[in-house]
Design a protein around this motif. Structure first.
Motif, PDB file in Angstrom:
ATOM      1  N   ALA A  30       0.784  -1.162  -0.027  1.00 48.17           N
ATOM      2  CA  ALA A  30      -0.028   0.091   0.073  1.00 48.17           C
ATOM      3  C   ALA A  30       1.003   1.316   0.117  1.00 48.17           C
ATOM      4  O   ALA A  30       0.496   2.284  -0.580  1.00 48.17           O
ATOM      5  CB  ALA A  30      -0.924   0.142   1.225  1.00 48.17           C
ATOM      6  N   ASP A  37      -3.087   5.088   1.402  1.00 48.25           N
ATOM      7  CA  ASP A  37      -4.666   5.726   1.169  1.00 48.25           C
ATOM      8  C   ASP A  37      -5.798   5.167   2.243  1.00 48.25           C
ATOM      9  O   ASP A  37      -5.731   4.066   2.411  1.00 48.25           O
ATOM     10  CB  ASP A  37      -5.176   5.485  -0.211  1.00 48.25           C
ATOM     11  CG  ASP A  37      -6.318   6.414  -0.655  1.00 48.25           C
ATOM     12  OD1 ASP A  37      -7.481   5.499  -0.184  1.00 48.25           O
ATOM     13  OD2 ASP A  37      -6.224   7.416  -1.308  1.00 48.25           O
ATOM     14  N   ALA A  39      -8.608   4.242   1.555  1.00 41.69           N
ATOM     15  CA  ALA A  39      -9.410   3.152   1.070  1.00 41.69           C
ATOM     16  C   ALA A  39      -8.533   1.803   1.143  1.00 41.69           C
ATOM     17  O   ALA A  39      -9.103   0.715   1.336  1.00 41.69           O
ATOM     18  CB  ALA A  39      -9.805   3.533  -0.442  1.00 41.69           C
ATOM     19  N   GLU A  40      -7.313   2.151   1.022  1.00 41.12           N
ATOM     20  CA  GLU A  40      -6.243   0.754   1.236  1.00 41.12           C
ATOM     21  C   GLU A  40      -6.302   0.246   2.645  1.00 41.12           C
ATOM     22  O   GLU A  40      -6.448  -0.960   2.750  1.00 41.12           O
ATOM     23  CB  GLU A  40      -4.959   1.092   0.601  1.00 41.12           C
ATOM     24  CG  GLU A  40      -4.817   1.495  -0.862  1.00 41.12           C
ATOM     25  CD  GLU A  40      -3.227   2.153  -1.439  1.00 41.12           C
ATOM     26  OE1 GLU A  40      -2.993   1.730  -2.427  1.00 41.12           O
ATOM     27  OE2 GLU A  40      -2.994   2.927  -0.532  1.00 41.12           O
ATOM     28  N   ARG A  41      -6.169   1.375   3.473  1.00 39.42           N
ATOM     29  CA  ARG A  41      -6.261   0.841   5.042  1.00 39.42           C
ATOM     30  C   ARG A  41      -7.633   0.181   5.140  1.00 39.42           C
ATOM     31  O   ARG A  41      -7.681  -0.914   5.910  1.00 39.42           O
ATOM     32  CB  ARG A  41      -6.229   2.044   5.702  1.00 39.42           C
ATOM     33  CG  ARG A  41      -5.686   1.905   7.063  1.00 39.42           C
ATOM     34  CD  ARG A  41      -5.408   3.145   8.062  1.00 39.42           C
ATOM     35  NE  ARG A  41      -4.411   4.212   7.440  1.00 39.42           N
ATOM     36  CZ  ARG A  41      -3.148   3.995   7.622  1.00 39.42           C
ATOM     37  NH1 ARG A  41      -2.783   2.915   8.164  1.00 39.42           N
ATOM     38  NH2 ARG A  41      -2.413   4.621   7.095  1.00 39.42           N
ATOM     39  N   GLU A 110      -5.612  -1.755  -5.534  1.00 35.67           N
ATOM     40  CA  GLU A 110      -6.791  -1.143  -6.313  1.00 35.67           C
ATOM     41  C   GLU A 110      -7.605  -0.262  -5.507  1.00 35.67           C
ATOM     42  O   GLU A 110      -8.329   0.293  -6.104  1.00 35.67           O
ATOM     43  CB  GLU A 110      -7.311  -2.031  -7.186  1.00 35.67           C
ATOM     44  CG  GLU A 110      -6.444  -2.827  -8.275  1.00 35.67           C
ATOM     45  CD  GLU A 110      -6.945  -4.130  -8.954  1.00 35.67           C
ATOM     46  OE1 GLU A 110      -8.146  -4.664  -8.417  1.00 35.67           O
ATOM     47  OE2 GLU A 110      -6.336  -4.870  -9.894  1.00 35.67           O
ATOM     48  N   ALA A 111      -7.713  -0.703  -4.162  1.00 33.39           N
ATOM     49  CA  ALA A 111      -8.701   0.187  -3.495  1.00 33.39           C
ATOM     50  C   ALA A 111      -8.846   1.604  -3.547  1.00 33.39           C
ATOM     51  O   ALA A 111      -9.912   2.093  -3.564  1.00 33.39           O
ATOM     52  CB  ALA A 111      -8.164  -0.511  -1.775  1.00 33.39           C
ATOM     53  N   ASP A 112      -7.658   2.236  -3.865  1.00 36.69           N
ATOM     54  CA  ASP A 112      -7.787   3.710  -3.726  1.00 36.69           C
ATOM     55  C   ASP A 112      -8.031   4.139  -5.565  1.00 36.69           C
ATOM     56  O   ASP A 112      -8.083   5.209  -5.831  1.00 36.69           O
ATOM     57  CB  ASP A 112      -6.435   4.480  -3.587  1.00 36.69           C
ATOM     58  CG  ASP A 112      -5.267   3.852  -4.334  1.00 36.69           C
ATOM     59  OD1 ASP A 112      -5.459   3.125  -5.328  1.00 36.69           O
ATOM     60  OD2 ASP A 112      -4.014   4.203  -4.423  1.00 36.69           O
ATOM     61  N   LYS A 114      -6.646   3.412  -8.395  1.00 34.60           N
ATOM     62  CA  LYS A 114      -5.542   3.371  -9.293  1.00 34.60           C
ATOM     63  C   LYS A 114      -4.393   2.598  -9.035  1.00 34.60           C
ATOM     64  O   LYS A 114      -4.072   2.532  -7.807  1.00 34.60           O
ATOM     65  CB  LYS A 114      -5.195   4.879  -9.129  1.00 34.60           C
ATOM     66  CG  LYS A 114      -4.507   5.360  -8.178  1.00 34.60           C
ATOM     67  CD  LYS A 114      -4.162   6.826  -8.208  1.00 34.60           C
ATOM     68  CE  LYS A 114      -3.254   7.356  -6.845  1.00 34.60           C
ATOM     69  NZ  LYS A 114      -4.442   7.935  -5.967  1.00 34.60           N
TER      70      LYS A 114
END
Length: 132
Positions: A30, A37, A39-41, A110-112, A114
């Motif tokens: 990450a 990010d 969203a990644e967390r 991919e969670a953020d 991009k």
């Protein structure tokens, strides 16, 4: 049979060890682009809570503690530690575990919204190292 939550059974120790290793690797991936990010967390947290059954508060605290030390550990060293751990536990289905781990790392990357090329390359390298 219900085991009191304060009992530290071997399965609890195994789960905590895997959270440490997988969490460290997840944080490393990450942070490859320089920022973890939110969203990644959240993807990391959701995985450990929904897939492994960890308490959300425990997971948040564990990831925060891991972040303090994880980012300074070399990616190769972290990957090697996971591979060694799986080999030392023959009751672990290595192929299924590695597949699940790679899926997790891709979801985090991919969670953020991009997928950074460095994240993608790191995940490919991790997958190659684990299959070797």
């Amino acid at each position: 049979e219900v085991i009191p939550r304060f009992i530290n059974s071997p399965i609890d120790q195994l789960g905590a060890a895997l959270l440490d290793m997988m969490g460290t690797l997840s944080l490393k991936v990450a942070n490859i682009d320089g920022v973890i990010d939110p969203a990644e967390r959240a993807a990391m947290r959701d995985y450990f809570v929904s897939e492994w059954g960890f308490d959300a508060t425990y997971t948040d605290r564990a990831l925060a503690l891991l972040e303090e030390s994880a980012l300074s550990q070399p990616l190769k060293q972290t990957t090697t530690a996971i591979g060694r751990f799986v080999k030392d536990h023959p009751d672990c289905n290595a192929q299924a575990f590695y597949s699940d781990l790679i899926t997790l790392l891709r979801e985090i990357a991919e969670a953020d919204g991009k997928l950074d090329e460095r994240e993608d390359l790191a995940i490919d390298a991790i997958e190659f190292a684990l299959k070797s």
